[in-house]
Design an enzyme around this catalytic site. Structure first.
Site, PDB file in Angstrom:
ATOM      1  N   HIS A  98       0.850  -1.193   0.000  1.00 26.45           N
ATOM      2  CA  HIS A  98       0.000   0.000   0.000  1.00 26.45           C
ATOM      3  C   HIS A  98       0.886   1.243   0.000  1.00 26.45           C
ATOM      4  O   HIS A  98       1.956   1.252   0.620  1.00 26.45           O
ATOM      5  CB  HIS A  98      -0.918  -0.006   1.221  1.00 26.45           C
ATOM      6  CG  HIS A  98      -1.981   1.037   1.144  1.00 26.45           C
ATOM      7  ND1 HIS A  98      -1.732   2.350   1.475  1.00 26.45           N
ATOM      8  CD2 HIS A  98      -3.266   0.984   0.732  1.00 26.45           C
ATOM      9  CE1 HIS A  98      -2.838   3.055   1.288  1.00 26.45           C
ATOM     10  NE2 HIS A  98      -3.782   2.245   0.832  1.00 26.45           N
ATOM     11  N   GLU A 100       0.787   3.885   1.607  1.00 26.27           N
ATOM     12  CA  GLU A 100       1.145   4.377   2.949  1.00 26.27           C
ATOM     13  C   GLU A 100       2.287   3.568   3.543  1.00 26.27           C
ATOM     14  O   GLU A 100       3.117   4.099   4.278  1.00 26.27           O
ATOM     15  CB  GLU A 100      -0.102   4.368   3.849  1.00 26.27           C
ATOM     16  CG  GLU A 100      -1.066   5.477   3.449  1.00 26.27           C
ATOM     17  CD  GLU A 100      -2.538   5.167   3.681  1.00 26.27           C
ATOM     18  OE1 GLU A 100      -2.856   4.238   4.447  1.00 26.27           O
ATOM     19  OE2 GLU A 100      -3.379   5.856   3.072  1.00 26.27           O
ATOM     20  N   GLY A 237     -10.754   2.883   0.842  1.00 28.30           N
ATOM     21  CA  GLY A 237     -10.290   3.331   2.162  1.00 28.30           C
ATOM     22  C   GLY A 237     -11.423   3.968   2.941  1.00 28.30           C
ATOM     23  O   GLY A 237     -12.240   3.287   3.555  1.00 28.30           O
TER      24      GLY A 237
HETATM   25  C1  PEP Z   1      -6.724   3.218   0.064  1.00 29.97           C
HETATM   26  O1  PEP Z   1      -6.236   3.572   1.138  1.00 29.97           O
HETATM   27  O2  PEP Z   1      -6.357   2.167  -0.471  1.00 29.97           O
HETATM   28  C2  PEP Z   1      -7.718   4.095  -0.536  1.00 29.97           C
HETATM   29  C3  PEP Z   1      -8.061   3.871  -1.768  1.00 29.97           C
HETATM   30  O3  PEP Z   1      -8.196   5.103   0.254  1.00 29.97           O
HETATM   31  P1  PEP Z   1      -9.406   6.116  -0.121  1.00 29.97           P
HETATM   32  O4  PEP Z   1     -10.504   5.273  -0.694  1.00 29.97           O
HETATM   33  O5  PEP Z   1      -9.771   6.738   1.166  1.00 29.97           O
HETATM   34  O6  PEP Z   1      -8.869   7.070  -1.125  1.00 29.97           O
END
Ligand code: PEP
Length: 254
Positions: A98, A100, A237
């Site tokens: 991911h 992050e 997310g």
């Molecule tokens: C994610 O963290 O994989 C993601 C897509 O987050 P969001 O949907 O909040 O953009």
């Protein structure tokens, strides 16, 4: 036909009770849904995997995944979790790479390549995430970056190994920002990803791998994004933390 998948990444949110409540609420929506061919995956944080998976009444279609995993079998890796530990509580699917993890925890392509081998050695499945940052998109480097993430993370694997991989293309500039790639931008990149895979492994592998889109998918835009021919669902997310919204997103795969 490729499998449609909607996966919710709960990140570092919700305590054990709140996780169980959310899982149960999602389950109640899923029970009533007519999406027999869509896989529904939720990924709570480590401490909540066991209670959500084993002590919450869930529809049989709901799968539970981890958000990360270490590549080593065991050892002096404080704060990490192994494949064996996840398997011991029945968890077989893991989100890897991911943005992050890449951004805040310095997760490299090399580490991800090693994690993929651990996934395969343990008969697990990875939801492998990758995607360009805003500067790459602005400078027109996005295809190059995505290609190199794919090659470095996954191209040491055999064609057969790809049965254990789900891809999640997540442009970093769209994650948690409210800014979504347009359906055309998502389709363009997903088609490119299949071309890259096809050049290495052939059309059969490229056509059979599910590629999810991630980045600010909401109840209001999911169906349009998922209707693109090379988009097989989403990694979600923020909107995965609200049962009704997540349910509407699942409906978007119909
Ligand atoms: C994610 O963290 O994989 C993601 C897509 O987050 P969001 O949907 O909040 O953009």
């Amino acid at each position: 036909m490729r499998t449609k998948i909607v996966a919710g990444n709960w990140k570092m949110n919700l305590d054990v009770r709140a996780s169980q409540t959310l899982a149960q609420e999602i389950s109640m929506f899923v029970e009533k849904m007519e999406t027999p061919h869509t896989r529904v995956i939720i990924a709570p944080t480590y401490t909540n995997l066991y209670p959500v998976y084993h002590h919450t009444k869930l529809d049989h279609r709901i799968e539970v995944a981890a958000q990360n995993m270490h590549q080593a079998k065991n050892g002096a890796f404080t704060g990490e979790i192994s494949a064996e530990m996840l398997l011991s509580i029945g968890i077989k699917t893991v989100i890897l790479g991911h943005s992050e993890r890449r951004q805040y925890f310095n997760e490299t392509d090399e580490a991800l390549a090693a994690k993929m081998l651990t996934i395969l050695n343990n008969n697990m499945e990875a939801i492998f995430c990758f995607g360009e940052v805003l500067e790459d998109r602005k400078s027109g480097n996005h295809f190059k970056v995505v290609e190199s993430q794919l090659k470095n993370g996954l191209f040491h694997l055999s064609a057969n190994d790809w049965k254990s991989i789900v891809l999640a293309y997540e442009p970093v500039w769209a994650i948690g920002t409210g800014e979504t790639a347009s359906p055309e931008q998502a389709q363009e990149m997903h088609a490119f990803i299949r071309t890259v895979i096809s050049a290495q492994y052939g059309a059969e592998v490229a056509d059979s791998v599910s590629i999810l889109y991630g980045g600010s998918v909401k109840a209001s835009n999911a169906a349009e994004i998922f209707s693109q021919p090379d988009v097989d669902g989403g990694l979600i997310g923020g909107a995965a933390l609200v049962a009704e919204d997540f349910a509407k997103i699942i409906q978007g795969t119909l």
